[in-house]
Design a protein around this motif. Structure first.
Motif, PDB file in Angstrom:
ATOM      1  N   PHE A   1       0.918  -1.417   0.074  1.00  0.00           N
ATOM      2  CA  PHE A   1      -0.106   0.261   0.066  1.00  0.00           C
ATOM      3  C   PHE A   1       0.684   1.133   0.112  1.00  0.00           C
ATOM      4  CE2 PHE A   1      -2.937   3.304   2.342  1.00  0.00           C
ATOM      5  CZ  PHE A   1      -3.537   3.827   1.594  1.00  0.00           C
ATOM      6  N   VAL A   2       0.720   1.885  -1.177  1.00  0.00           N
ATOM      7  CA  VAL A   2       2.114   3.351  -1.465  1.00  0.00           C
ATOM      8  C   VAL A   2       0.828   4.765  -0.601  1.00  0.00           C
ATOM      9  CG1 VAL A   2       3.638   4.179  -2.634  1.00  0.00           C
ATOM     10  CG2 VAL A   2       3.165   2.173  -2.305  1.00  0.00           C
ATOM     11  N   VAL A   3       1.375   5.493  -0.416  1.00  0.00           N
ATOM     12  CA  VAL A   3       0.587   6.703  -0.571  1.00  0.00           C
ATOM     13  C   VAL A   3       1.220   7.804  -1.354  1.00  0.00           C
ATOM     14  CG1 VAL A   3      -0.320   8.116   1.086  1.00  0.00           C
ATOM     15  CG2 VAL A   3      -0.638   6.237   2.134  1.00  0.00           C
ATOM     16  N   GLU A   4       0.956   8.203  -1.448  1.00  0.00           N
ATOM     17  CA  GLU A   4       1.671   9.440  -2.365  1.00  0.00           C
ATOM     18  C   GLU A   4       1.316  10.763  -1.451  1.00  0.00           C
ATOM     19  OE1 GLU A   4       4.348   9.825  -3.940  1.00  0.00           O
ATOM     20  OE2 GLU A   4       4.541   7.700  -4.986  1.00  0.00           O
ATOM     21  N   ASP A   5       1.952  11.483  -1.147  1.00  0.00           N
ATOM     22  CA  ASP A   5       1.665  13.122  -0.539  1.00  0.00           C
ATOM     23  C   ASP A   5       2.511  13.671  -0.674  1.00  0.00           C
ATOM     24  OD1 ASP A   5       0.255  14.317   1.592  1.00  0.00           O
ATOM     25  OD2 ASP A   5       1.927  13.904   3.080  1.00  0.00           O
ATOM     26  N   PRO A   6       2.202  14.713  -2.219  1.00  0.00           N
ATOM     27  CA  PRO A   6       2.167  15.413  -2.689  1.00  0.00           C
ATOM     28  C   PRO A   6       3.133  17.163  -2.061  1.00  0.00           C
ATOM     29  CG  PRO A   6       1.116  15.071  -3.772  1.00  0.00           C
ATOM     30  CD  PRO A   6       0.811  14.445  -3.503  1.00  0.00           C
ATOM     31  N   LEU A   7       1.619  17.125  -1.318  1.00  0.00           N
ATOM     32  CA  LEU A   7       1.711  18.159  -0.168  1.00  0.00           C
ATOM     33  C   LEU A   7       1.740  18.644   1.343  1.00  0.00           C
ATOM     34  CD1 LEU A   7      -2.274  19.160  -2.067  1.00  0.00           C
ATOM     35  CD2 LEU A   7       0.016  20.339  -2.762  1.00  0.00           C
ATOM     36  N   ALA A   8       2.306  17.277   1.390  1.00  0.00           N
ATOM     37  CA  ALA A   8       2.892  16.903   2.776  1.00  0.00           C
ATOM     38  C   ALA A   8       1.222  17.555   3.606  1.00  0.00           C
ATOM     39  CB  ALA A   8       3.957  18.100   3.158  1.00  0.00           C
ATOM     40  N   ALA A   9       0.544  16.361   3.040  1.00  0.00           N
ATOM     41  CA  ALA A   9      -0.863  17.118   4.437  1.00  0.00           C
ATOM     42  C   ALA A   9      -1.902  15.972   4.967  1.00  0.00           C
ATOM     43  CB  ALA A   9      -1.915  17.932   3.129  1.00  0.00           C
ATOM     44  N   VAL A  10      -0.356  14.722   4.899  1.00  0.00           N
ATOM     45  CA  VAL A  10      -1.145  13.773   5.798  1.00  0.00           C
ATOM     46  C   VAL A  10      -0.345  13.663   7.387  1.00  0.00           C
ATOM     47  CG1 VAL A  10      -1.397  11.148   5.742  1.00  0.00           C
ATOM     48  CG2 VAL A  10      -1.150  12.339   3.202  1.00  0.00           C
ATOM     49  N   GLU A  11      -1.942  13.143   7.836  1.00  0.00           N
ATOM     50  CA  GLU A  11      -1.215  13.579   9.335  1.00  0.00           C
ATOM     51  C   GLU A  11      -1.080  12.224   9.953  1.00  0.00           C
ATOM     52  OE1 GLU A  11      -0.876  15.954  11.474  1.00  0.00           O
ATOM     53  OE2 GLU A  11      -1.871  17.701   9.802  1.00  0.00           O
ATOM     54  N   PRO A  12       0.054  12.031  10.614  1.00  0.00           N
ATOM     55  CA  PRO A  12       0.060  10.922  11.655  1.00  0.00           C
ATOM     56  C   PRO A  12      -1.292  10.089  11.511  1.00  0.00           C
ATOM     57  CG  PRO A  12       1.073  12.473  12.368  1.00  0.00           C
ATOM     58  CD  PRO A  12       0.506  12.949  11.614  1.00  0.00           C
ATOM     59  N   ASP A  13      -2.234  10.516  12.246  1.00  0.00           N
ATOM     60  CA  ASP A  13      -3.027   9.517  12.879  1.00  0.00           C
ATOM     61  C   ASP A  13      -4.145   9.191  11.333  1.00  0.00           C
ATOM     62  OD1 ASP A  13      -4.089  12.288  11.434  1.00  0.00           O
ATOM     63  OD2 ASP A  13      -6.167  11.895  12.783  1.00  0.00           O
ATOM     64  N   LYS A  14      -3.925   9.113  10.454  1.00  0.00           N
ATOM     65  CA  LYS A  14      -4.485   9.338   8.848  1.00  0.00           C
ATOM     66  C   LYS A  14      -3.340   7.504   8.810  1.00  0.00           C
ATOM     67  CE  LYS A  14      -7.339  11.927   8.003  1.00  0.00           C
ATOM     68  NZ  LYS A  14      -6.799  12.587   9.001  1.00  0.00           N
TER      69      LYS A  14
ATOM     70  N   GLY B   1     -13.790   3.945   3.322  1.00  0.00           N
ATOM     71  CA  GLY B   1     -12.379   3.703   4.132  1.00  0.00           C
ATOM     72  C   GLY B   1     -11.660   4.650   4.014  1.00  0.00           C
ATOM     73  N   ILE B   2     -10.267   3.735   4.147  1.00  0.00           N
ATOM     74  CA  ILE B   2      -8.836   5.122   4.309  1.00  0.00           C
ATOM     75  C   ILE B   2      -8.251   5.209   3.026  1.00  0.00           C
ATOM     76  CG2 ILE B   2      -7.026   2.800   4.459  1.00  0.00           C
ATOM     77  CD1 ILE B   2      -6.370   5.687   6.434  1.00  0.00           C
ATOM     78  N   VAL B   3      -8.661   4.411   2.355  1.00  0.00           N
ATOM     79  CA  VAL B   3      -8.249   5.269   0.865  1.00  0.00           C
ATOM     80  C   VAL B   3      -9.191   7.043   0.330  1.00  0.00           C
ATOM     81  CG1 VAL B   3      -8.243   5.040  -2.191  1.00  0.00           C
ATOM     82  CG2 VAL B   3      -8.076   2.866  -0.096  1.00  0.00           C
TER      83      VAL B   3
ATOM     84  N   GLU C   1      -6.693  14.433   0.847  1.00  0.00           N
ATOM     85  CA  GLU C   1      -6.210  14.916   2.110  1.00  0.00           C
ATOM     86  C   GLU C   1      -5.338  15.396   0.397  1.00  0.00           C
ATOM     87  OE1 GLU C   1      -5.865  16.391   4.742  1.00  0.00           O
ATOM     88  OE2 GLU C   1      -7.010  15.304   5.996  1.00  0.00           O
ATOM     89  N   GLN C   2      -5.853  15.593  -0.940  1.00  0.00           N
ATOM     90  CA  GLN C   2      -5.089  15.541  -1.884  1.00  0.00           C
ATOM     91  C   GLN C   2      -4.631  14.582  -1.962  1.00  0.00           C
ATOM     92  OE1 GLN C   2      -6.531  17.685  -4.287  1.00  0.00           O
ATOM     93  NE2 GLN C   2      -8.208  18.484  -2.284  1.00  0.00           N
ATOM     94  N   ALA C   3      -3.791  13.117  -1.609  1.00  0.00           N
ATOM     95  CA  ALA C   3      -2.540  12.555  -1.040  1.00  0.00           C
ATOM     96  C   ALA C   3      -3.228  11.025  -2.364  1.00  0.00           C
ATOM     97  CB  ALA C   3      -2.399  11.770  -0.009  1.00  0.00           C
TER      98      ALA C   3
END
Length: 239
Positions: A120-133, A200-202, A208-210
């Protein structure tokens, strides 16, 4: 030559023909057989001449010796079976111990693991993903039956925690950066739907624009390890 000299020359050296040699061997064999027969007859004669009490005593001794040999044979066979069973039991106990140690090592993160699962790969170009996610992702995977999980190069275990801020996430105090790559071992048919369920999580990460992608695989390798920690106070107990 004189007559005596001619007689001596005719007798020596002796000339033995093949027929004479065969006759000599037959006579030797016959004499040996007679000697054995005479000796056997002598022994039989000794037994015939023995008293009834002596014969009974000899038979009793033979019976006792036979019983002792049978008892010894039975004991040796029992010892052999016991050793074989003990060896099998010891080998089985050793195998079970090794298997149990491997299972506990996988759960504790002290040994590498491999098996079917997902990436499961999460791309976060805006650095918006919080640790709780990211922690929610771990919880979903565990609830779906994941047996071993790794995020980037950090092994996730029962007491793992996520902290920090968006774009500066730490796992168990170690900094990780996007893309966040989760490798989880378990049943792919259960793990993938758990992440893709509606709401769900996706979908949460997409808000979050991820972007998140799930890939099934028949072989996932989780090789990030955690050091085995020795407890300060707790000790093993027989109960």
């Amino acid at each position: 030559m004189t007559g005596r000299q001619r007689l001596a020359a005719g007798l020596w050296p002796p000339r033995v023909t093949r027929a004479q040699l065969v006759v000599a061997l037959l006579l030797f064999g016959l004499g040996l057989g007679l000697a054995i027969q005479v000796r056997s007859a002598s022994d039989d004669g000794a037994l015939r001449g023995a008293r009834q009490e002596d014969l009974v005593r000899i038979l009793d001794e033979l019976d006792d010796r036979s019983e002792r040999l049978e008892d010894e044979k039975t004991q040796l066979e029992a010892q052999r079976r016991e050793l074989e069973n003990s060896s099998d039991q010891a080998e089985e106990a050793r195998r079970q111990t090794q298997e149990r140690e491997r299972q506990l090592g996988v759960l504790a993160g002290t040994v590498a693991a491999e098996g079917p699962g997902i990436t499961f790969v999460v791309e976060d170009p805006l650095a918006a993903v919080e640790p709780d996610k990211l922690l929610d992702t771990i919880q979903e995977l565990r609830a779906a039956g994941a047996e071993a999980i790794q995020v980037n190069d950090v092994r996730v275990v029962a007491d793992s925690y996520f902290s920090g801020d968006a774009g500066a996430v730490t796992v168990d105090g170690r900094r990780i950066t996007a893309p966040y790559r989760f490798q989880a071992i378990g049943k792919p048919q259960d793990l993938e739907p758990a992440l893709n369920i509606p709401g769900g999580i996706v979908q949460t990460l997409e808000k979050e624009q991820a972007t998140a992608t799930v890939t099934r695989s028949e072989k996932i390798v989780v090789d990030a390890l955690r050091p085995a920690e020795r407890p300060d106070y707790a000790r093993s107990s027989p109960r």
